[in-house]
Design a protein around this motif. Structure first.
Motif, PDB file in Angstrom:
ATOM      1  N   ASP A 257       0.788  -1.147  -0.005  1.00  0.00           N
ATOM      2  CA  ASP A 257       0.182  -0.076   0.019  1.00  0.00           C
ATOM      3  C   ASP A 257       0.897   1.369  -0.153  1.00  0.00           C
ATOM      4  O   ASP A 257       0.682   2.254  -0.701  1.00  0.00           O
ATOM      5  N   ARG A 260       2.354   1.962  -3.508  1.00  0.00           N
ATOM      6  CA  ARG A 260       1.200   2.302  -4.416  1.00  0.00           C
ATOM      7  C   ARG A 260       0.699   3.843  -4.092  1.00  0.00           C
ATOM      8  O   ARG A 260       0.583   4.580  -5.021  1.00  0.00           O
ATOM      9  N   PRO A 264       1.196   5.519  -7.616  1.00  0.00           N
ATOM     10  CA  PRO A 264       0.096   4.348  -8.223  1.00  0.00           C
ATOM     11  C   PRO A 264       0.217   3.822  -9.497  1.00  0.00           C
ATOM     12  O   PRO A 264      -0.301   2.900  -9.894  1.00  0.00           O
ATOM     13  N   ASN A 297     -10.645  -3.559  -7.303  1.00  0.00           N
ATOM     14  CA  ASN A 297     -11.103  -2.228  -7.232  1.00  0.00           C
ATOM     15  C   ASN A 297     -10.147  -1.318  -6.402  1.00  0.00           C
ATOM     16  O   ASN A 297      -9.264  -1.960  -5.741  1.00  0.00           O
ATOM     17  N   ASP A 298     -10.150  -0.171  -6.006  1.00  0.00           N
ATOM     18  CA  ASP A 298      -9.441   0.587  -4.975  1.00  0.00           C
ATOM     19  C   ASP A 298      -9.360   0.117  -3.764  1.00  0.00           C
ATOM     20  O   ASP A 298      -8.275   0.259  -3.157  1.00  0.00           O
ATOM     21  N   ASN A 299     -10.238  -0.404  -3.315  1.00  0.00           N
ATOM     22  CA  ASN A 299     -10.124  -1.147  -1.904  1.00  0.00           C
ATOM     23  C   ASN A 299      -9.480  -2.747  -2.048  1.00  0.00           C
ATOM     24  O   ASN A 299      -8.933  -2.890  -0.830  1.00  0.00           O
ATOM     25  N   THR A 300      -9.508  -3.355  -2.972  1.00  0.00           N
ATOM     26  CA  THR A 300      -9.155  -4.679  -3.132  1.00  0.00           C
ATOM     27  C   THR A 300      -8.028  -4.574  -4.571  1.00  0.00           C
ATOM     28  O   THR A 300      -8.629  -5.098  -5.486  1.00  0.00           O
ATOM     29  N   PRO A 301      -7.115  -3.935  -4.517  1.00  0.00           N
ATOM     30  CA  PRO A 301      -6.345  -3.863  -5.546  1.00  0.00           C
ATOM     31  C   PRO A 301      -5.416  -5.047  -5.964  1.00  0.00           C
ATOM     32  O   PRO A 301      -4.408  -4.633  -7.103  1.00  0.00           O
ATOM     33  N   SER A 332      -0.769  -6.160  -8.626  1.00  0.00           N
ATOM     34  CA  SER A 332      -1.472  -5.145  -8.301  1.00  0.00           C
ATOM     35  C   SER A 332      -2.466  -5.026  -9.774  1.00  0.00           C
ATOM     36  O   SER A 332      -2.081  -5.503 -10.786  1.00  0.00           O
ATOM     37  N   LYS A 333      -3.663  -4.207  -9.459  1.00  0.00           N
ATOM     38  CA  LYS A 333      -4.630  -4.171 -10.742  1.00  0.00           C
ATOM     39  C   LYS A 333      -4.033  -3.752 -11.856  1.00  0.00           C
ATOM     40  O   LYS A 333      -4.698  -3.911 -13.054  1.00  0.00           O
ATOM     41  N   ASN A 334      -3.118  -2.748 -11.754  1.00  0.00           N
ATOM     42  CA  ASN A 334      -2.562  -2.056 -13.111  1.00  0.00           C
ATOM     43  C   ASN A 334      -1.975  -3.171 -14.047  1.00  0.00           C
ATOM     44  O   ASN A 334      -1.176  -2.627 -14.970  1.00  0.00           O
TER      45      ASN A 334
END
Length: 395
Positions: A257, A260, A264, A297-301, A332-334
């Motif tokens: 975190d 990120r 980000p 999502n932003d809370n579970t990336p 990570s989601k990205n």
């Protein structure tokens, strides 16, 4: 008679692309538990608190016969980097003579060289069926010290790739660490550090385990971060030991975190032996790693790339005669995209288990072909199958 375990080489493709035939730039990132990669020299740890904690010489491995030449003080306090600033002390791990010629293992130079060649062969192959080369970045688990890593990357299977090393000694009670090696022409390090995992037993006494290694840099000019893990084992039972791995998950999440939040755009890879499955509470509830890209999502990336494999019954080891998928890669989601772009995204994730890494017969048929059966060297490779992820982008 132990129940046989079927462990084969599985893979999955997270997305189906319309442009299957197009050329892509690819890179493999993976890791291997090298199962007690020790040299043959009895050693201890020397802490020179006059050096910066970020300097690997702050805490280094030394031969026992060199201790008398070094300045050291008697130290009976807790072993922690912060508490050892300004001090010079020697720390002995339990079983430091286990992997030596005088031990019951008769661990000699011949065995050590075979071990190095075996591990180098496996590492060089991670992802190569897709990339046609060795992996760009590789995590290592269960290394004794920096010297064994230096010996490893000099092996013929790896030497031509010019790997660099990131390693810090931990206060683990057995003296094993995690590390990272990387192809210098592809990955540029901007920062590295270790985060001590401080866990305690039921009496409140600290238990010394592996650190989490955090490395940031540029992979083929893209900003990335790697987090190498070897979480506390299930010694004493899964339920009893789970709070220790929950603590590791909390520490890992804090580090991920933090990276990120600072930027980000950084692409994150958390990998290693978590000593838990993808559905364990440490990974699901404390790290909050999801198993489906639709839940990002932003809370579970963070996405656990091994969750689909776990649901298919794929395992990376057998623990107490039961299959487990402890060896995982979380991103990570990205790094998730449904199309090929100018930036790296995940293409495939695998547990790598070619035929030569699998036991063919006996009570351990289908298990990883491990290096040791008690004190007997088997000529094998590891008690874990390695894992890797293949990344792709437009050339």
């Amino acid at each position: 008679m132990k129940k046989n375990l079927s462990l084969f080489m599985f893979f999955f493709s997270m997305f189906t692309f319309a442009q299957q035939g197009q050329l892509r730039k690819v890179a493999a990132v993976g890791f291997l538990n090298v199962e007690n990669l020790f040299d043959t020299i009895p050693s201890a740890d020397y802490i020179d608190g006059t050096k910066a904690i970020s300097n690997p010489a702050f805490h280094r491995s030394i031969p026992l016969d060199s201790i008398r030449f070094l300045e050291a003080e008697k130290y009976d306090g807790p072993w922690s980097d912060g508490l050892l600033k300004g001090k010079k002390a020697v720390r002995y791990q339990s079983g430091y003579e286990e992997f030596t010629p005088k031990s019951s293992k008769n661990y000699n130079t011949k065995v050590y060289k075979t071990k190095l060649a075996n591990e180098a062969k496996v590492i060089s192959e991670l992802g190569s069926q897709y990339t046609k080369t060795a992996p760009a970045v590789v995590g290592l688990i269960e290394v004794e010290n920096r010297q064994v890593i230096q010996d490893l990357i000099k092996e013929p299977a790896l030497a031509k790739y010019d790997y660099g090393i990131i390693h810090y000694n931990s206060y683990d009670y057995r003296g094993i660490d995690v590390a990272l090696i990387y192809q210098k022409r592809r990955f540029t390090v901007t920062n590295s550090l270790k985060k001590e995992l401080k866990i305690f037993n039921e009496t409140g006494k600290r238990e010394y385990t592996r650190d989490i290694l955090v490395v940031t840099g540029f992979l083929d000019n893209e900003k990335v971060a790697f987090f190498m893990n070897h979480w506390p084992s299930r010694r004493g039972g899964e339920a009893v030991s789970l709070p220790k791995r929950n603590a590791a998950a909390v520490l890992l999440k804090q580090q991920m975190d933090s990276v990120r939040a600072a930027d980000p755009s950084t692409k994150l890879f958390a990998m290693g032996d978590f000593n838990d499955d993808p559905v364990s509470s440490s990974l699901k509830n404390h790290l909050k790693a999801v198993g489906n890209s639709k839940d990002l999502n932003d809370n579970t990336p963070y996405l656990n790339l091994m969750y689909p494999l776990y649901k298919k019954g794929v395992a990376s080891l057998a623990y107490q005669d039961a299959p487990n998928l402890f060896d995982q890669i979380i991103v990570s989601k990205n790094l998730i995209s449904d199309q090929v772009t100018k930036e790296y995204s995940v293409y495939r994730a695998e547990i790598y288990a070619p035929a030569y890494l699998v036991n063919k017969e006996g009570n351990y048929k289908g298990y990883p072909f491990r290096s040791w059966n008690g004190d007997q060297f088997t000529g094998g490779y590891s008690d874990h199958f390695p894992a890797f992820v293949v990344l792709q982008k437009e050339p």
